[in-house]
Design a protein around this motif. Structure first.
Motif, PDB file in Angstrom:
ATOM      1  N   LYS A 193      40.264  73.324 -23.891  1.00  0.00           N
ATOM      2  CA  LYS A 193      39.403  72.156 -24.048  1.00  0.00           C
ATOM      3  C   LYS A 193      38.403  72.403 -25.160  1.00  0.00           C
ATOM      4  N   SER A 194      37.790  71.330 -25.654  1.00  0.00           N
ATOM      5  CA  SER A 194      36.737  71.462 -26.653  1.00  0.00           C
ATOM      6  C   SER A 194      35.479  70.709 -26.236  1.00  0.00           C
ATOM      7  N   VAL A 195      35.453  70.236 -24.975  1.00  0.00           N
ATOM      8  CA  VAL A 195      34.293  69.560 -24.399  1.00  0.00           C
ATOM      9  C   VAL A 195      33.932  70.277 -23.106  1.00  0.00           C
ATOM     10  N   ASN A 196      32.959  69.743 -22.366  1.00  0.00           N
ATOM     11  CA  ASN A 196      32.470  70.440 -21.173  1.00  0.00           C
ATOM     12  C   ASN A 196      33.434  70.427 -20.003  1.00  0.00           C
ATOM     13  N   SER A 197      34.053  69.309 -19.722  1.00  0.00           N
ATOM     14  CA  SER A 197      34.860  69.190 -18.513  1.00  0.00           C
ATOM     15  C   SER A 197      36.280  69.716 -18.686  1.00  0.00           C
ATOM     16  N   ALA A 198      36.705  70.532 -17.734  1.00  0.00           N
ATOM     17  CA  ALA A 198      38.093  71.009 -17.732  1.00  0.00           C
ATOM     18  C   ALA A 198      39.070  69.864 -17.483  1.00  0.00           C
ATOM     19  N   PHE A 199      38.573  68.739 -16.974  1.00  0.00           N
ATOM     20  CA  PHE A 199      39.441  67.580 -16.751  1.00  0.00           C
ATOM     21  C   PHE A 199      39.723  66.812 -18.044  1.00  0.00           C
ATOM     22  N   TYR A 200      39.056  67.191 -19.138  1.00  0.00           N
ATOM     23  CA  TYR A 200      39.344  66.607 -20.450  1.00  0.00           C
ATOM     24  C   TYR A 200      40.002  67.637 -21.361  1.00  0.00           C
ATOM     25  N   GLY A 201      40.869  68.457 -20.789  1.00  0.00           N
ATOM     26  CA  GLY A 201      41.573  69.466 -21.564  1.00  0.00           C
ATOM     27  C   GLY A 201      43.054  69.177 -21.645  1.00  0.00           C
ATOM     28  N   GLU A 202      43.783  70.131 -22.194  1.00  0.00           N
ATOM     29  CA  GLU A 202      45.237  70.048 -22.323  1.00  0.00           C
ATOM     30  C   GLU A 202      45.860  71.272 -21.685  1.00  0.00           C
ATOM     31  N   PRO A 203      46.865  71.123 -20.825  1.00  0.00           N
ATOM     32  CA  PRO A 203      47.381  69.855 -20.313  1.00  0.00           C
ATOM     33  C   PRO A 203      46.405  69.209 -19.325  1.00  0.00           C
ATOM     34  N   ASP A 204      46.778  68.058 -18.803  1.00  0.00           N
ATOM     35  CA  ASP A 204      45.931  67.254 -17.921  1.00  0.00           C
ATOM     36  C   ASP A 204      45.768  67.954 -16.568  1.00  0.00           C
ATOM     37  N   LEU A 205      44.562  68.475 -16.318  1.00  0.00           N
ATOM     38  CA  LEU A 205      44.299  69.219 -15.090  1.00  0.00           C
ATOM     39  C   LEU A 205      44.464  68.352 -13.843  1.00  0.00           C
ATOM     40  N   ASP A 206      43.937  67.141 -13.882  1.00  0.00           N
ATOM     41  CA  ASP A 206      44.045  66.244 -12.728  1.00  0.00           C
ATOM     42  C   ASP A 206      45.508  65.981 -12.374  1.00  0.00           C
TER      43      ASP A 206
END
Length: 196
Positions: A93-106
């Motif tokens: 990721k490049s932002v704070n939340s791991a839910f806005y990373g790759e691949p999609d955590l959710d």
């Protein structure tokens, strides 16, 4: 406390770049890494899923900049990757939340039938807190293992500053009091897990 058989341990940004005291300043909780390691070992022993999250900073000069030595996981984490009996995922990721990373955590968690996550890593009041808040909003039972993470002193607006300890306490109160997550200790979590 009961930890679900398929609860996921989300290990956030445990990277070498956070050892740069000249950049980050003073930290709290010298026991954080030992507690993270204990939880990683338990998860891997019991075959529960582990998510390793890495921050790939796009800011030039950041200690976490992609391709830099600081971008790498700390040795105790890297040595444990691929050593468990359960599923593993690497999220970048490049932002704070791991839910806005790759691949999609959710999507990965839901596809695996995971409803409970345990958050550990760096920093308490930044990526850990943001991931925990989003996890709570997405309907996960989020456990925030407060002694398996750390943060740094921070300057804010109006000349205000907060110590790492003050930030940790404020994060714990906001998450727990606001019902985004249950703030727990490593011991609580370890007591709630058992070999399968």
């Amino acid at each position: 406390m009961e930890i679900e058989e398929n609860a996921a341990l989300v290990v956030i940004d445990v990277q070498k770049g956070f050892e740069d005291e000249g950049f980050w300043g003073r930290r709290d909780n010298p026991d954080a890494e030992g507690n993270m390691a204990a939880l990683l070992d338990r998860w891997q022993e019991t075959g529960r899923p582990v998510v390793f999250v890495r921050h790939d900073s796009v800011r030039p000069g950041s200690p976490l900049e992609t391709g830099s030595e600081g971008n790498a996981f700390k040795d105790f984490v890297e040595e444990r990757r691929g050593q468990g009996r359960g599923p593993e995922l690497l999220v970048t990721k490049s932002v704070n939340s791991a839910f806005y990373g790759e691949p999609d955590l959710d999507a990965w968690l839901k596809g695996s039938g995971v409803g409970q996550v345990v958050v550990v890593g760096i920093q308490t009041n930044m990526c850990n807190e943001t991931t925990a808040r989003m996890g709570g909003n997405l309907g996960y039972d989020v456990l925030f293992a407060l002694d398996a993470m750390h943060t740094f002193d921070l300057a804010g607006p109006f000349g205000w500053t907060s110590t790492a300890e003050e930030l940790t306490r404020a994060t714990a109160v906001s998450l727990h009091g606001g019902q985004f997550a249950r703030v727990v200790t490593t011991e609580d979590v370890l007591k709630g897990t058992s070999a399968r």
